[in-house]
Design a protein around this motif. Structure first.
Motif, mmCIF file in Angstrom:
data_model
loop_
_atom_site.group_PDB
_atom_site.id
_atom_site.type_symbol
_atom_site.label_atom_id
_atom_site.label_comp_id
_atom_site.label_asym_id
_atom_site.label_seq_id
_atom_site.Cartn_x
_atom_site.Cartn_y
_atom_site.Cartn_z
ATOM 1 N N UNK A 31 0.823 -1.238 -0.044
ATOM 2 C CA UNK A 31 -0.075 0.008 -0.036
ATOM 3 C C UNK A 31 0.690 1.263 -0.105
ATOM 4 N N UNK A 32 1.938 1.228 0.722
ATOM 5 C CA UNK A 32 2.787 2.357 0.771
ATOM 6 C C UNK A 32 3.383 2.669 -0.575
ATOM 7 N N UNK A 33 3.928 1.376 -1.124
ATOM 8 C CA UNK A 33 4.535 1.516 -2.376
ATOM 9 C C UNK A 33 3.639 2.064 -3.376
ATOM 10 N N UNK A 34 2.186 1.549 -3.438
ATOM 11 C CA UNK A 34 1.279 2.055 -4.275
ATOM 12 C C UNK A 34 1.075 3.445 -4.234
ATOM 13 N N UNK A 35 0.913 3.999 -2.909
ATOM 14 C CA UNK A 35 0.657 5.335 -2.869
ATOM 15 C C UNK A 35 1.736 6.405 -2.943
ATOM 16 N N UNK A 36 3.074 5.619 -3.314
ATOM 17 C CA UNK A 36 4.436 6.355 -3.775
ATOM 18 C C UNK A 36 4.323 6.242 -5.394
ATOM 19 N N UNK A 37 3.325 5.633 -6.082
ATOM 20 C CA UNK A 37 3.327 5.346 -7.321
ATOM 21 C C UNK A 37 4.574 4.603 -7.979
ATOM 22 N N UNK A 38 5.067 3.280 -7.017
ATOM 23 C CA UNK A 38 6.208 2.651 -7.390
ATOM 24 C C UNK A 38 5.488 1.633 -8.611
ATOM 25 N N UNK A 39 6.162 1.498 -9.663
ATOM 26 C CA UNK A 39 5.456 0.627 -11.066
ATOM 27 C C UNK A 39 5.496 -0.774 -10.548
ATOM 28 N N UNK A 40 6.332 -1.049 -9.518
ATOM 29 C CA UNK A 40 6.077 -2.700 -9.035
ATOM 30 C C UNK A 40 4.698 -2.620 -8.396
ATOM 31 N N UNK A 41 3.947 -1.827 -8.049
ATOM 32 C CA UNK A 41 2.550 -2.047 -7.406
ATOM 33 C C UNK A 41 1.509 -1.309 -8.163
#
Length: 277
Positions: A31-41
């Motif tokens: 969820x943190x990675x998605x919120x940071x717009x990490x393309x892996x998520x």
């Protein structure tokens, strides 16, 4: 026909829902990675909303049944089996309409070792009902980022289902039942983009519906093609895409259990969709 009660019991007994193997730590990290717009998520999705970690936790609690308590940071994650059953009903209803209207369908999975049989059964039933099960852009090379750097993969179809296989793989289609070269686990949207680009460039038929998981449905939905599929509590992009209207149905379940545990779900979906063989 598998009853709703029997399906629910199966989901809990096999840990497809209820207490699942996905860790709470892993879900919150994603969820943190998605919120940071990490393309892996993000899985190919360009979300419209802000979607911070608090908003994602509320969404996943609503759509999947994970705990909404941000202070709960360890242990096993949860999926509400009633959410899974309701979503499977909606999934089956959409498949049934696709079969009735005989629309072209593209299927693909980033979890071939677990979910290939599930999707291949759907592909066979849809084909028998008169839908064109599409296999565009067979074997183009796709450069995909991995933890080991960029690697070359090829788009292949096994039992009518798109998978990514290492570019070094060769030989004929090994078939849906083969354990050899079934493809790799990937979250990337690049395989579905390659399939759609290949169809468009060569004047081929484009799908009216994409069925799958990970980057296959998020990537298709981002391009404006209707998509339905499966999502784990650690895959927030699938449920954000559903909330924003890019994915029509997202079914919450654990996507890493034994492949034979998905067979009752296959029977349930095909029966509900009036596609039983």
């Amino acid at each position: 026909m598998l009853s709703v009660g029997a399906l629910r019991a199966h989901l809990v007994a096999t840990r497809l829902a209820g207490r699942v193997a996905t860790s709470r730590e892993g879900s919150l990290r994603n969820y943190r990675l998605f919120a940071a717009r990490d393309p892996r998520q993000t899985l190919g999705l360009d979300p419209v909303g802000a979607w911070g970690t608090c908003e994602l936790l509320r969404l996943m609690a609503d759509r999947c049944g994970v705990s909404p308590d941000p202070a709960e940071t360890s242990g096993e994650d949860t999926i509400d089996p009633d959410c899974t059953v309701a979503a499977l009903d909606a999934f089956a209803e959409r498949l049934g309409r696709a079969a009735h209207d005989r629309i072209p369908v593209l299927l693909g999975t980033g979890h071939p070792h677990r979910l290939l049989g599930f999707y291949a059964s759907l592909a066979a039933a849809l084909s028998a009902a008169g839908c064109a099960v599409l296999t565009p852009a067979y074997a183009p090379c796709v450069d995909m980022p991995t933890q080991f750097g960029v690697r070359k993969y090829k788009l292949h179809y096994i039992g009518g289902v798109a998978v990514a296989r290492p570019a070094a793989s060769g030989g004929p289609d090994p078939g849906a039942g083969s354990q050899a070269e079934q493809g790799v686990h990937t979250h990337s949207p690049l395989p579905v983009r390659a399939a759609l680009a290949g169809a468009a460039e060569h004047g081929g038929m484009l799908p009216g519906l994409v069925v799958g998981d990970h980057g296959f449905i998020c990537g298709a939905g981002q391009l404006g093609i209707e998509a339905i599929g499966l999502g784990d509590p650690g895959d927030p992009a699938v449920f954000v895409a559903e909330a924003e209207g890019r994915v029509s149905v997202a079914v919450p379940l654990d996507d890493t259990v034994r492949s034979d545990y998905y067979r009752p779900l296959t029977r349930y979906v095909l029966n509900r969709a009036w596609l039983s063989q």
